[in-house]
Design an enzyme around this catalytic site. Structure first.
Site, PDB file in Angstrom:
ATOM      1  N   GLN A  89     -11.382 -29.974   9.929  1.00 44.30           N
ATOM      2  CA  GLN A  89     -10.859 -30.731  11.077  1.00 44.30           C
ATOM      3  C   GLN A  89     -11.513 -32.101  11.190  1.00 44.30           C
ATOM      4  O   GLN A  89     -11.021 -32.980  11.886  1.00 44.30           O
ATOM      5  CB  GLN A  89     -11.068 -29.959  12.386  1.00 44.30           C
ATOM      6  CG  GLN A  89     -10.238 -28.711  12.503  1.00 44.30           C
ATOM      7  CD  GLN A  89      -8.740 -29.011  12.452  1.00 44.30           C
ATOM      8  OE1 GLN A  89      -8.223 -29.806  13.218  1.00 44.30           O
ATOM      9  NE2 GLN A  89      -8.063 -28.376  11.514  1.00 44.30           N
ATOM     10  N   PRO A 294      -5.442 -32.113  10.091  1.00 45.35           N
ATOM     11  CA  PRO A 294      -6.529 -32.121  11.076  1.00 45.35           C
ATOM     12  C   PRO A 294      -6.143 -32.904  12.332  1.00 45.35           C
ATOM     13  O   PRO A 294      -5.318 -33.816  12.285  1.00 45.35           O
ATOM     14  CB  PRO A 294      -7.664 -32.815  10.333  1.00 45.35           C
ATOM     15  CG  PRO A 294      -7.393 -32.561   8.895  1.00 45.35           C
ATOM     16  CD  PRO A 294      -5.899 -32.519   8.766  1.00 45.35           C
ATOM     17  N   ARG A 295      -6.810 -32.539  13.423  1.00 47.91           N
ATOM     18  CA  ARG A 295      -6.429 -33.088  14.723  1.00 47.91           C
ATOM     19  C   ARG A 295      -6.476 -34.620  14.786  1.00 47.91           C
ATOM     20  O   ARG A 295      -5.659 -35.236  15.436  1.00 47.91           O
ATOM     21  CB  ARG A 295      -7.360 -32.556  15.810  1.00 47.91           C
ATOM     22  CG  ARG A 295      -6.946 -31.203  16.308  1.00 47.91           C
ATOM     23  CD  ARG A 295      -8.017 -30.636  17.206  1.00 47.91           C
ATOM     24  NE  ARG A 295      -7.712 -29.250  17.530  1.00 47.91           N
ATOM     25  CZ  ARG A 295      -7.383 -28.830  18.744  1.00 47.91           C
ATOM     26  NH1 ARG A 295      -7.328 -29.646  19.755  1.00 47.91           N
ATOM     27  NH2 ARG A 295      -7.133 -27.566  18.951  1.00 47.91           N
ATOM     28  N   TYR A 296      -7.465 -35.209  14.108  1.00 46.43           N
ATOM     29  CA  TYR A 296      -7.552 -36.674  14.236  1.00 46.43           C
ATOM     30  C   TYR A 296      -6.344 -37.339  13.590  1.00 46.43           C
ATOM     31  O   TYR A 296      -5.860 -38.370  14.064  1.00 46.43           O
ATOM     32  CB  TYR A 296      -8.883 -37.220  13.681  1.00 46.43           C
ATOM     33  CG  TYR A 296      -9.058 -37.136  12.178  1.00 46.43           C
ATOM     34  CD1 TYR A 296      -8.726 -38.194  11.361  1.00 46.43           C
ATOM     35  CD2 TYR A 296      -9.579 -35.988  11.592  1.00 46.43           C
ATOM     36  CE1 TYR A 296      -8.897 -38.121   9.986  1.00 46.43           C
ATOM     37  CE2 TYR A 296      -9.759 -35.898  10.229  1.00 46.43           C
ATOM     38  CZ  TYR A 296      -9.417 -36.959   9.425  1.00 46.43           C
ATOM     39  OH  TYR A 296      -9.583 -36.882   8.074  1.00 46.43           O
ATOM     40  N   ALA A 299      -3.466 -36.938  15.925  1.00 49.75           N
ATOM     41  CA  ALA A 299      -3.619 -37.796  17.105  1.00 49.75           C
ATOM     42  C   ALA A 299      -3.275 -39.241  16.785  1.00 49.75           C
ATOM     43  O   ALA A 299      -2.651 -39.949  17.584  1.00 49.75           O
ATOM     44  CB  ALA A 299      -5.058 -37.718  17.616  1.00 49.75           C
TER      45      ALA A 299
END
Ligand SMILES: Cc1cc2nc3c(=O)[nH]c(=O)nc-3n(C[C@H](O)[C@H](O)[C@H](O)COP(=O)(O)OP(=O)(O)OC[C@H]3O[C@@H](n4cnc5c(N)ncnc54)[C@H](O)[C@@H]3O)c2cc1C
Length: 581
Positions: A89, A294-296, A299
């Protein structure tokens, strides 16, 4: 509110409380820290100092619809697997794998305790296992999450509500408690302790939000607006070391409301879509995992679409049937109840039209990313006697509810060992008088003083950080020159706020201290952003002058330490140790 405001410092009553263990911040980690103290040693005198009311304070205050980390051991998954996921992540690291592993080993028990205490966990139809909405996150009916935790904490410790911590007390190099003031009673509080755990959550409102709606926080935020980084600020002023503060948490959020997007995108398999109708995660980010990136990356991706002229961006919820939509709205009622009203007020039916999404403002939250205090395995910071847990402890991202709970317990165990080895504290009272004078100064400047309100300084800081330190308006990008500009102006804000901030009541006095704390945290964030001369986590940390990842020089932790005497901030690195294959 106090019935009558004190007119001078002599009229401010000082209340001194002595205890073995002080917990500053009775949130998720703080409640579990207190509970653990009672389990390990019921004779320990434990005190919680809480800015709000513990029953509804911190990140969990409004409820949750999921616990983001619970290890499905029946499926063969192990704590090491969770560490591997957490590492992915954050693009392969660096993370503190030693901390992450010990948290993961403690995690399931904390979740099971929450269930025992009354938290409704949603099970699959066979009722054997919790319902997973992703790989690690289980669904809950979490509206009562915080009161459930608080009840256990209140059974385990003496809780002082509505006390705003402002500074640590020191016994030489050792932390010996904390000080602050009562936002309702106007007293000055001195908590002397043999060990102190700081669990005040992250830092919100350092950056400007892209909305400035008429809410009390003057912007729509995703994070708890009352956690402003005080826990970090108190430690950095005493020379504590910080890690990874450049790894800011930025999340895709429902636009103009800042509601969670995973509820729809992960929970109901709604794909992100741009104005052209393209499912851009799968089209442009397939090599990085597409919808499961992954979240980044998830986002930052919608903001990149905007930047490239393909905004607005959405989560395409139009495949939902009525029943699914009802369930989704129930999930929102558990976590962001007013989002449901927002949809209704704006005539948005998610089965008919997609839900618009945008990037949040950046937050400093060590339960999500790696930013926070550098701690040892006992969760002790580099200041002896000062421990950190939850969002305040750095190096170990993706803790969320269960991980912050686990860390609260681990910090307590470390603190108890420290108390046993080090015994009583001895305090020079002059620091107490000096802090009392500093705390109340904005209140006693007199009504004719031509000063600045906390709100005015806060807005300047937020705009500065937004424009010069990679905020939403800059699509999270910054460069060396912008950061130098930000740092120069942060110095001015530090001087001006110290000299000119006025407060007309105790509530505004709290805002004044929130601003002091935010400015000091912003300063180290800029130093960290400057220190990492590469782009490792686009969106969370994007250097437009160093757009590539540089593993040779930066597969390491960027650290800072402020010299309390000179105010100089030292920036250095620590190596990344990979301990899980
Ligand atoms: C809106 C939202 C939704 C989330 N959704 C999920 C989810 O679905 N699943 C999941 O697992 N995680 C979720 N998280 C993350 C999770 O809630 C946090 O990581 C975790 O609860 C943080 O715990 P903490 O103890 O570090 O901080 P907090 O629980 O925020 O506690 C900090 C405490 O310190 C107090 N405090 C602050 N300043 C001071 C001061 N100066 N003096 C005294 N006290 C002070 C605060 O009032 C608060 O009680 C969410 C977070 C948010 C904000």
């Amino acid at each position: 509110m106090a019935k009558e405001l004190p007119k001078s410092l002599d009229q401010v009553e000082t209340k001194t409380v002595e205890c073995d263990l002080l917990i500053v911040g009775g949130g998720n980690a703080g409640c579990f820290a207190a509970y653990e103290a009672k389990q390990v040693n019921p004779d320990l005198n434990v005190v919680i100092m809480e800015k709000a009311n513990i029953k509804r304070s911190g990140a969990c205050a409004a409820g949750m619809d999921a616990l983001n980390t619970y290890i499905p051991t029946w499926d063969g998954k192990t704590p090491e697997d969770l560490v591997r996921w957490s590492r992915e992540q954050v693009g392969g690291g660096p993370i503190r794998e030693d901390l992450a592993l010990s948290n993961a080993q403690e995690l399931n028990q904390c979740v099971e305790e929450l269930e025992e205490w009354g938290l409704p966990i949603i099970y699959d139809e066979d009722e054997e296992h919790p319902h997973y909405r992703g790989s690690w996150d289980i669904s809950i009916h979490g509206e009562q999450l915080k009161p459930i935790m608080a009840e256990k904490a209140m059974d385990s410790a003496e809780v002082y509500n509505r006390i705003v911590a402002t500074a640590l007390i020191m016994d030489g190099e050792r932390c010996a408690g904390a000080m602050g003031f009562g936002v309702r009673d106007g007293k000055f509080y001195v908590f002397k302790a043999k060990a102190t755990i700081v669990s005040t959550g992250g830092a919100c409102g350092i950056y400007k939000s892209y909305t400035s709606d008429g809410t009390a926080s003057h912007h729509q935020t995703w994070m708890c607006p009352f956690n402003v980084g005080t826990g970090y600020a108190m430690g950095l002023r005493k020379g504590a070391e910080f890690t990874s503060m450049e790894q800011r948490w930025v999340a895709a959020r429902t636009k103009d409301y800042c509601g969670p997007v995973d509820t729809v995108s992960v929970g109901y398999k709604a794909k992100m879509m741009n104005a052209k109708g393209e499912y851009f995660l799968n089209e442009r980010y397939a090599h990085l995992g597409g919808d499961k990136a992954p979240r980044y990356i998830r986002a930052n991706a919608p903001m990149e679409e905007w930047r490239e002229g393909r905004g607005p961006t959405y989560v395409d919820s139009t495949h939902l049937d009525e029943e699914q939509c009802k369930n989704m709205l129930t999930d929102y009622l558990n976590e962001r109840p007013s989002f449901v009203l927002y949809l209704a007020a704006n005539g948005i039916d998610p089965t008919e039209q997609p839900v618009e999404v945008y990037g949040s403002d950046p937050y400093i939250v060590g339960g999500h990313t790696g930013s926070g205090y550098w701690v040892d395995m006992e969760r002790m910071t580099t200041v002896p006697g000062l421990f950190a847990a939850g969002e305040t402890a750095g190096g170990n991202p993706n803790k969320f509810v269960g991980g912050c709970a686990a860390e609260g317990k681990l910090a307590t165990r470390g603190a108890i060992k420290f108390i046993e080895a080090n015994g009583d504290v001895n305090i020079d009272e002059s620091q107490v008088e000096a802090e009392k004078a500093r705390v109340f100064k904005p209140l006693f400047r007199g009504k004719d003083f031509d000063g600045l309100t906390p709100e005015e300084i806060k807005e300047r800081l937020q705009r500065l950080m937004d424009e010069y330190a990679g905020g939403t308006s800059q699509f999270y990008r910054c460069n060396e020159e912008q950061l130098d500009y930000a740092l120069k102006h942060i110095k001015l804000l530090q001087e001006q706020s110290g000299e000119y901030i006025t407060a007309s009541d105790l509530h505004e006095l709290m805002h004044a201290h929130e601003v002091f704390d935010r400015i000091d945290v912003a300063e180290i964030v800029c130093h960290h952003l400057k220190g990492r001369k590469e782009t490792r986590w686009s969106g969370w940390q994007t250097r437009s002058d160093y757009p590539e990842r540089d593993d040779e020089n930066f597969n390491c932790f960027v650290e800072t330490r402020k010299n309390p005497e000179t105010g100089e901030i030292e920036v250095f690195t620590r190596p990344y140790e990979r301990i899980v294959d």
